[in-house]
Design an enzyme around this catalytic site. Structure first.
Site, mmCIF file in Angstrom:
data_model
loop_
_atom_site.group_PDB
_atom_site.id
_atom_site.type_symbol
_atom_site.label_atom_id
_atom_site.label_comp_id
_atom_site.label_asym_id
_atom_site.label_seq_id
_atom_site.Cartn_x
_atom_site.Cartn_y
_atom_site.Cartn_z
ATOM 1 C CB SER A 200 75.368 45.794 24.158
ATOM 2 O OG SER A 200 76.530 45.007 24.338
ATOM 3 C CE1 TYR A 213 76.917 49.325 27.635
ATOM 4 C CE2 TYR A 213 77.798 47.111 27.365
ATOM 5 C CZ TYR A 213 77.255 48.260 26.821
ATOM 6 O OH TYR A 213 77.048 48.336 25.477
#
Length: 330
Positions: A200, A213
């Protein structure tokens, strides 16, 4: 006798009429020509992409983790048509079987290989040794390992329990790392292989309310950055693709916190097709790192590196705006 001033005017008008007709006919012919040329360019691009995907994975053993996501299915379809020997992994056996049937029905068995399925759940670390053993038994080796697994949570850091922290770290860090370590010896002995991490943009650009995250994405990015240098002498390529939000549809304009414009759905997100295309290109050209994001998130990544104080101030202002908006809605 006065000169006739209307004759030159009529003459100029008569000259303009055929010129306008010529321009009109040219435009009428030019528009469809441009359309046809544009369509031809896109067709050639798709044709070249198909050839690249075939040359990149043809007859190679390719493992896809978490294949039941939108991106995983797109890659499975693309590589299956390209003639790869696919090992598809996921946490739902029924979903894996359904995907296998879809691939077999949509392909030519004369140029494709039957896919092999492995039940793999990075959230259950105790089951990984058995799953890894099954992976290696499929073909005895791997040519390409694509790590696509990801688990997300959005909440203030103080409200996320340690159990959730650990679950995200298992899915986003310990699971991919465990699988990679298990297949590395065969790649090193054969002195070939490609490990591709689908990561990501938050590995480089953390935003509020995604602390766990972002931490897991930072960790896995650091591991593969180190691994890249360690295995280069064995002919193994390690690539990472960091993308922003994946979305198949655009979202309407609405009032959102400031950081959401840096990490959001379309128009600032990317499509499944874009990421899948970049995966194929990365396998072909063996690039080490790729960032897939619109201009604004890319600028934010550079701002975080070169102007950290400005970046932190913007993030803090976004949190305050979100809090104020929430109070107004109450």
């Amino acid at each position: 006798m006065e000169p006739n001033v209307t004759e030159p005017q009529n003459w100029s008008v008569k000259m303009l009429v055929p010129e306008m007709e010529w321009l009109w006919s040219t435009t009428v012919l030019l528009v469809p020509t441009v359309v046809l040329l544009t369509a031809g360019v896109f067709y050639l691009y798709s044709l070249v992409l198909g050839l690249i995907s075939k040359t990149s994975v043809r007859n190679k053993v390719v493992l896809l983790s978490d294949v039941l996501t939108g991106l995983g299915k797109e890659c499975a379809s693309l590589f299956h048509r390209g003639g790869a020997r696919l090992v598809l992994c996921g946490r739902d056996w029924d979903g894996l079987e359904e995907l296998s049937e879809e691939l077999s029905h949509a392909s030519d068995p004369a140029v494709t290989f039957p896919v092999k399925l492995v039940l793999l759940d990075f959230g259950d670390m105790d089951s990984l040794p058995e799953a890894v053993e099954e992976v290696l038994e499929c073909y005895g080796c791997l040519d390409v390992l694509i790590l696509n697994s990801s688990m997300k949570v959005k909440a203030p850091a103080h409200s996320v329990s340690l159990e959730i922290d650990k679950l995200l770290m298992d899915n986003n860090y310990f699971g991919p790392v465990t699988l990679t370590k298990a297949v590395l010896p065969t790649m090193m002995s054969r002195r070939t292989g490609h490990i591709l991490l689908i990561n990501s943009i938050q590995a480089k650009l953390p935003v509020p309310f995604r602390s766990t995250y972002a931490a897991s994405k930072h960790a896995v990015q650091a591991f593969f950055d180190c691994l890249r240098s360690e295995v280069e002498e064995f002919g193994i390529t390690v690539s990472s693709i960091n993308h922003t939000f994946i979305s198949s549809t655009a979202t309407g304009e609405q009032r959102r916190p400031l950081w959401n414009w840096l990490y959001s759905q379309k128009p600032l997100g990317v499509s499944v097709d874009e990421v899948a295309t970049e995966i194929v290109k990365t396998l072909h050209n063996r690039r080490r790192e790729v960032l897939i994001a619109p201009s604004l998130p890319k600028m934010a990544v550079y701002a975080r590196s070169f102007f950290p104080n400005v970046f932190f101030a913007v993030m803090a202002a976004g949190v305050k705006d979100a809090a104020a908006a929430a109070e107004n809605l109450q």
